[in-house]
Design an enzyme around this catalytic site. Structure first.
Site, PDB file in Angstrom:
ATOM      1  N   LEU A   6       0.846  -1.199   0.000  1.00  0.00           N
ATOM      2  CA  LEU A   6       0.000   0.000   0.000  1.00  0.00           C
ATOM      3  C   LEU A   6       0.881   1.249   0.000  1.00  0.00           C
ATOM      4  O   LEU A   6       0.783   2.114   0.871  1.00  0.00           O
ATOM      5  CB  LEU A   6      -0.934  -0.005   1.206  1.00  0.00           C
ATOM      6  N   GLY A   7       1.764   1.318  -0.999  1.00  0.00           N
ATOM      7  CA  GLY A   7       2.532   2.526  -1.244  1.00  0.00           C
ATOM      8  C   GLY A   7       1.735   3.467  -2.129  1.00  0.00           C
ATOM      9  O   GLY A   7       0.499   3.438  -2.139  1.00  0.00           O
ATOM     10  N   ARG A  12       4.689  -3.984   4.812  1.00  0.00           N
ATOM     11  CA  ARG A  12       5.709  -4.333   5.793  1.00  0.00           C
ATOM     12  C   ARG A  12       5.243  -4.003   7.209  1.00  0.00           C
ATOM     13  O   ARG A  12       5.587  -4.672   8.167  1.00  0.00           O
ATOM     14  CB  ARG A  12       7.019  -3.597   5.489  1.00  0.00           C
ATOM     15  N   ILE A  19       0.964  -5.915 -11.395  1.00  0.00           N
ATOM     16  CA  ILE A  19       1.515  -4.764 -12.133  1.00  0.00           C
ATOM     17  C   ILE A  19       2.794  -4.285 -11.441  1.00  0.00           C
ATOM     18  O   ILE A  19       3.239  -3.160 -11.695  1.00  0.00           O
ATOM     19  CB  ILE A  19       0.480  -3.615 -12.249  1.00  0.00           C
ATOM     20  N   ARG A  43       6.224  -6.526  -9.975  1.00  0.00           N
ATOM     21  CA  ARG A  43       7.348  -7.267 -10.516  1.00  0.00           C
ATOM     22  C   ARG A  43       6.979  -8.744 -10.511  1.00  0.00           C
ATOM     23  O   ARG A  43       6.350  -9.241  -9.572  1.00  0.00           O
ATOM     24  CB  ARG A  43       8.614  -7.051  -9.682  1.00  0.00           C
ATOM     25  N   ASP A  98       1.245  -7.872 -16.188  1.00  0.00           N
ATOM     26  CA  ASP A  98       1.949  -6.846 -16.964  1.00  0.00           C
ATOM     27  C   ASP A  98       3.454  -7.024 -16.840  1.00  0.00           C
ATOM     28  O   ASP A  98       4.212  -6.310 -17.498  1.00  0.00           O
ATOM     29  CB  ASP A  98       1.541  -5.452 -16.473  1.00  0.00           C
ATOM     30  N   GLU A 141      11.654 -10.661 -19.231  1.00  0.00           N
ATOM     31  CA  GLU A 141      11.121  -9.765 -20.262  1.00  0.00           C
ATOM     32  C   GLU A 141      12.179  -9.485 -21.330  1.00  0.00           C
ATOM     33  O   GLU A 141      13.355  -9.327 -21.011  1.00  0.00           O
ATOM     34  CB  GLU A 141      10.670  -8.454 -19.615  1.00  0.00           C
ATOM     35  N   HIS A 149       4.392  -4.938 -19.976  1.00  0.00           N
ATOM     36  CA  HIS A 149       5.011  -4.038 -18.992  1.00  0.00           C
ATOM     37  C   HIS A 149       4.808  -2.576 -19.388  1.00  0.00           C
ATOM     38  O   HIS A 149       5.761  -1.802 -19.528  1.00  0.00           O
ATOM     39  CB  HIS A 149       6.500  -4.340 -18.839  1.00  0.00           C
TER      40      HIS A 149
END
Length: 312
Positions: free
Chosen positions: A149-150, A172, A227, A229, A253, A258, A276
């Site tokens: 939740l950044g 965290r 969305i 990594r 995504d 990649e 991406h």
């Protein structure tokens, strides 16, 4: 002061003149071969590096640049920048935390809608003249779990409110400035939601947070969207869960290697794939480059970085 920046990214070329107008000299090296050649040829000139998380910057490359002072990362993730080496070489690192959050959040919701409502197959049906009627779930009243939740996670949560979804999250540590329900682990988050969106940075600390157990907990009616990594999800476990119907579907995504995408994912009908592009929009790209410029200006004027990355 003349500053030369080695630019390893390729997605913001249209906005690089912003940096040139600020007086920076740019050396473009968007491929591995060009990168190696630029470091070998211009080692004495390079003061700064502009990269992104998946491209990173290695310790041996830092050692090859005697005048390197700062590494600027486009986007929030910096998982392949060798932070220990940066610290050892006395460098500073900045990122683009929060700059492209609106674009990423928009794409996350677009993927969720496309996946849950099965838009790709509906579109293909119409184009083939089949007019297939498929009953699909709606988003209203569903439980959305957000891993991380950044800035991006918060932007997703705000958008989820427009769909009358109940939001829970795992971080965290719990946030004191939100009313969303905190879950103590990724497993608990998956067990308590219908839709799971992965929005946490990559790196060793978050590797395989969404594993086979979490996917099992999400269940056969659950959907997952990544969305962030690819490393945050266990790709083998995810593929198995999709093939065996342990979850209802996934929208991705990001991928492990990649731009290579496993054919097994492409063969599935319960998967939506994009290359991406979540963080890409004209506004996001411009804002990202402007943030790089502001960090460079602050650093070379002896001021604190706007978005520093902790190296400890």
């Amino acid at each position: 002061m003349s500053v030369t920046v080695l630019v390893l990214v390729e997605a913001v070329n249209d906005y690089l003149p912003i940096l040139e107008q600020q007086g920076y000299t740019l050396i473009l090296a968007p491929t591995p071969a060009a990168r190696a050649a630029a470091i070998a040829e211009h080692a004495e000139r390079i003061d700064a590096v502009l990269t992104r998380g998946p491209l990173g910057f290695r310790g041996d490359e830092m050692a090859a640049l005697p005048h390197l002072k700062i590494i600027c990362v486009i986007g929030a993730g910096y998982e392949h920048v060798d932070l220990a080496a940066a610290r050892a070489h006395g460098l500073v690192v900045s990122n683009g935390a929060g700059v492209n959050a609106p674009s990423v959040a928009d794409h996350a919701m677009a993927l969720l809608l496309a996946l849950v409502r099965d838009i790709p197959r509906a579109d293909a049906s119409v184009r083939r003249g089949e007019w297939a009627k498929i009953t699909r779930p709606s988003l209203q009243g569903k439980r959305l779990g957000i891993l991380g939740l950044g800035a991006v996670g918060m932007a997703i949560a705000r958008r989820a409110g427009g769909f009358d979804m109940a939001v829970s999250y795992h971080n965290r540590r719990p946030r004191q400035d939100v009313s969303y329900e905190y879950r103590e682990s990724p497993l608990a988050l998956a067990a308590g939601c219908d839709f799971l969106i992965v929005a946490t940075p990559g790196g060793a600390q978050t590797r395989s947070m969404i594993d086979a157990a979490a996917l099992q907990a999400l269940g056969p009616q659950g959907f997952v969207v990544n969305i962030a990594r690819a490393s945050v999800t266990d790709s083998a476990a995810l593929l198995q869960a999709l093939e065996q119907g342990l979850i209802a579907g996934a929208a991705l995504d990001v991928f492990d290697d990649e731009p290579q995408v496993p054919d097994a994912f492409k063969a599935l009908t319960n998967v939506v794939l994009t290359p991406h592009v979540a963080g890409l929009s004209p506004q996001a790209s411009e804002d990202t480059v402007r943030m790089v410029g502001r960090n460079l200006e602050a650093f070379f004027n002896g001021q604190p970085l706007l978005t520093p990355v902790a190296l400890d």
